[in-house]
Design a protein around this motif. Structure first.
Motif, mmCIF file in Angstrom:
data_model
loop_
_atom_site.group_PDB
_atom_site.id
_atom_site.type_symbol
_atom_site.label_atom_id
_atom_site.label_comp_id
_atom_site.label_asym_id
_atom_site.label_seq_id
_atom_site.Cartn_x
_atom_site.Cartn_y
_atom_site.Cartn_z
ATOM 1 N N GLY A 11 0.790 -1.240 0.046
ATOM 2 C CA GLY A 11 0.136 -0.041 0.090
ATOM 3 C C GLY A 11 0.929 1.095 0.156
ATOM 4 O O GLY A 11 2.220 1.298 0.093
ATOM 5 N N GLU A 12 0.067 2.390 -0.175
ATOM 6 C CA GLU A 12 0.695 3.761 -0.261
ATOM 7 C C GLU A 12 0.036 4.580 0.733
ATOM 8 O O GLU A 12 -1.162 4.678 0.359
ATOM 9 C CB GLU A 12 0.839 4.367 -1.445
ATOM 10 C CG GLU A 12 1.670 3.525 -2.622
ATOM 11 C CD GLU A 12 2.102 4.259 -3.998
ATOM 12 O OE1 GLU A 12 1.309 5.072 -4.350
ATOM 13 O OE2 GLU A 12 3.048 3.884 -4.620
ATOM 14 N N VAL A 13 0.590 5.179 1.568
ATOM 15 C CA VAL A 13 -0.164 6.310 2.701
ATOM 16 C C VAL A 13 0.403 7.527 2.475
ATOM 17 O O VAL A 13 1.466 7.794 2.834
ATOM 18 C CB VAL A 13 0.160 5.617 4.202
ATOM 19 C CG1 VAL A 13 -0.485 6.270 5.112
ATOM 20 C CG2 VAL A 13 -0.541 4.126 4.218
ATOM 21 N N PRO A 14 -0.463 8.795 2.055
ATOM 22 C CA PRO A 14 0.200 10.000 2.213
ATOM 23 C C PRO A 14 0.438 10.234 3.392
ATOM 24 O O PRO A 14 -0.452 10.194 4.375
ATOM 25 C CB PRO A 14 -0.818 10.703 1.408
ATOM 26 C CG PRO A 14 -1.732 9.603 0.541
ATOM 27 C CD PRO A 14 -1.577 8.260 1.613
ATOM 28 N N LEU A 15 1.333 10.829 3.797
ATOM 29 C CA LEU A 15 1.729 11.278 5.077
ATOM 30 C C LEU A 15 2.029 12.861 5.248
ATOM 31 O O LEU A 15 2.047 13.544 4.312
ATOM 32 C CB LEU A 15 3.346 11.088 5.514
ATOM 33 C CG LEU A 15 3.508 9.611 5.487
ATOM 34 C CD1 LEU A 15 5.182 8.816 5.914
ATOM 35 C CD2 LEU A 15 2.562 8.780 6.487
ATOM 36 N N ARG A 16 1.741 13.308 6.488
ATOM 37 C CA ARG A 16 1.825 15.015 6.542
ATOM 38 C C ARG A 16 3.167 15.430 6.379
ATOM 39 O O ARG A 16 4.259 14.564 6.721
ATOM 40 C CB ARG A 16 1.121 15.226 7.952
ATOM 41 C CG ARG A 16 -0.078 14.952 8.481
ATOM 42 C CD ARG A 16 -0.375 15.646 9.758
ATOM 43 N NE ARG A 16 0.653 15.409 10.725
ATOM 44 C CZ ARG A 16 0.764 14.900 11.638
ATOM 45 N NH1 ARG A 16 -0.183 13.583 11.665
ATOM 46 N NH2 ARG A 16 1.685 14.907 12.555
ATOM 47 N N ALA A 17 3.214 16.424 6.049
ATOM 48 C CA ALA A 17 4.705 17.094 5.699
ATOM 49 C C ALA A 17 5.507 17.135 6.798
ATOM 50 O O ALA A 17 6.799 17.074 6.496
ATOM 51 C CB ALA A 17 4.459 18.533 4.937
ATOM 52 N N ASP A 18 4.854 17.222 7.894
ATOM 53 C CA ASP A 18 5.928 17.387 9.062
ATOM 54 C C ASP A 18 6.106 15.989 9.833
ATOM 55 O O ASP A 18 6.899 16.097 10.960
ATOM 56 C CB ASP A 18 4.943 18.411 10.052
ATOM 57 C CG ASP A 18 3.848 17.647 10.539
ATOM 58 O OD1 ASP A 18 3.114 16.707 9.815
ATOM 59 O OD2 ASP A 18 3.288 17.940 11.617
ATOM 60 N N VAL A 19 5.875 15.044 9.138
ATOM 61 C CA VAL A 19 6.085 13.755 9.844
ATOM 62 C C VAL A 19 7.603 13.282 9.788
ATOM 63 O O VAL A 19 8.414 13.528 8.669
ATOM 64 C CB VAL A 19 5.128 12.597 9.278
ATOM 65 C CG1 VAL A 19 5.986 11.032 9.722
ATOM 66 C CG2 VAL A 19 3.949 12.777 9.572
ATOM 67 N N GLY A 20 8.206 12.987 10.830
ATOM 68 C CA GLY A 20 9.568 12.768 10.798
ATOM 69 C C GLY A 20 9.959 11.215 11.086
ATOM 70 O O GLY A 20 8.859 10.532 11.033
ATOM 71 N N PHE A 21 11.350 10.720 10.839
ATOM 72 C CA PHE A 21 11.558 9.386 10.776
ATOM 73 C C PHE A 21 11.230 8.758 12.244
ATOM 74 O O PHE A 21 10.650 7.565 12.028
ATOM 75 C CB PHE A 21 12.882 9.126 10.621
ATOM 76 C CG PHE A 21 13.388 7.833 10.720
ATOM 77 C CD1 PHE A 21 13.175 6.978 9.259
ATOM 78 C CD2 PHE A 21 14.293 7.327 11.656
ATOM 79 C CE1 PHE A 21 13.646 5.486 9.802
ATOM 80 C CE2 PHE A 21 14.674 6.077 11.625
ATOM 81 C CZ PHE A 21 14.288 5.170 10.790
ATOM 82 N N ASP A 22 11.443 9.480 13.195
ATOM 83 C CA ASP A 22 11.036 8.898 14.546
ATOM 84 C C ASP A 22 9.654 8.562 14.672
ATOM 85 O O ASP A 22 9.437 7.417 15.376
ATOM 86 C CB ASP A 22 11.580 9.775 15.612
ATOM 87 C CG ASP A 22 13.319 9.950 15.763
ATOM 88 O OD1 ASP A 22 13.970 8.840 15.184
ATOM 89 O OD2 ASP A 22 13.786 10.764 16.432
ATOM 90 N N GLN A 23 8.887 9.503 14.206
ATOM 91 C CA GLN A 23 7.277 9.162 14.290
ATOM 92 C C GLN A 23 7.146 7.748 13.328
ATOM 93 O O GLN A 23 6.260 7.110 13.855
ATOM 94 C CB GLN A 23 6.492 10.254 13.695
ATOM 95 C CG GLN A 23 6.741 11.708 14.848
ATOM 96 C CD GLN A 23 6.191 12.806 14.146
ATOM 97 O OE1 GLN A 23 6.711 13.336 13.174
ATOM 98 N NE2 GLN A 23 4.928 13.175 14.753
ATOM 99 N N LEU A 24 7.471 7.981 12.287
ATOM 100 C CA LEU A 24 7.194 6.896 11.253
ATOM 101 C C LEU A 24 7.838 5.350 11.774
ATOM 102 O O LEU A 24 7.026 4.774 11.837
ATOM 103 C CB LEU A 24 7.943 6.852 9.960
ATOM 104 C CG LEU A 24 7.723 6.157 8.862
ATOM 105 C CD1 LEU A 24 6.260 5.917 8.304
ATOM 106 C CD2 LEU A 24 8.605 6.213 7.626
#
Length: 244
Positions: free
Chosen positions: A46-59
């Protein structure tokens, strides 16, 4: 088993990367051995559009149920798929898009990891998105399909949905159903004749949205629900492996 090659887009820059040329980098460089005696090969796509402010630690935290299930100690180590031909778990840093084409060996308990991942991704998603999950019977021989034994495979297929709000999740569910309905009915009717059908689908989702607005189960469909591709893999022959 043949797995066709797939394009490898940009991935999030982080420690422990493998360079893949001038097209980007892939998260992770350690490929884990499959679990012994696991009844399924489980493919997440799948492909999930992420908010522009999402960082690696959150992901990394949101995807922890997946990479931890694979026996990894971090997303960087666990993002690689069991098959080298698959891109694994990647992030297109320009489009802010999480891309998953990832296989792991496991059991029914993987569904719990999926539930936890979807709930976490809801907080990071920019818009609604479907995630396809296929459980392939690891003990089933593809050659048996030629002998008419395909129905004996314990394959299963489900669609999971993530999104920032219940409305966003409902919207992507509605869009998939409309696409499938029109595709099916256009065999018999002109597209211009299907307006009432689309309106009926919209009404059904409006009713569901009104009754489930506050439900925490919107991103977790019943087991075996096939979403846009039909029900589970039982009874109708095997779903082709990694056919996207």
């Amino acid at each position: 088993m043949h797995h066709p090659s797939r394009p490898r887009p940009f991935a999030f820059e982080c420690p422990s990367q493998r360079d893949v040329g001038n097209k980007g980098q892939q998260i992770g460089k350690i490929r884990f051995m499959p679990r012994y005696n696991s009844p399924f090969e489980i493919h997440v796509h799948g492909e999930v559009p992420l908010r522009a402010d999402v960082g690696f630690d959150q992901l990394q935290e949101a995807l922890k149920p997946l990479w931890k299930y694979a026996g990894a100690k971090s997303l960087a180590d666990g993002a690689a798929s069991s098959y080298e031909e698959e891109p694994g778990i990647r992030l297109d840093i320009q489009a802010h898009l999480l891309q998953m084409c990832w296989t792991v060996s496991g059991d029914e308990d993987f569904r719990q990891a999926l539930d936890e991942m979807c709930m976490a991704l809801n907080d990071l998603a920019e818009s609604g998105a479907p995630i396809e999950v296929t459980f392939y019977d690891a003990d089933f021989d593809d050659d048996d399909e030629e002998t008419g034994s395909a129905d004996d495979a314990r394959d299963d297929f489900a669609m999971y949905f993530v999104g920032p709000t219940p409305a966003a999740i409902m919207q992507v569910q509605r869009d998939l159903l409309v696409q499938d309905t029109i595709s099916l009915m256009e065999r018999h009717f002109d597209a211009s004749e299907l307006g009432e059908v689309v309106a009926a689908v919209d009404k059904l989702f409006e009713n569901r949205f009104n009754s489930l607005l506050n439900s925490m189960q919107l991103g977790k469909p019943p087991r075996g629900q096939g979403g846009s591709s039909g029900g589970s893999g039982h009874g109708g022959g095997r779903k082709p492996r990694h056919l996207h």
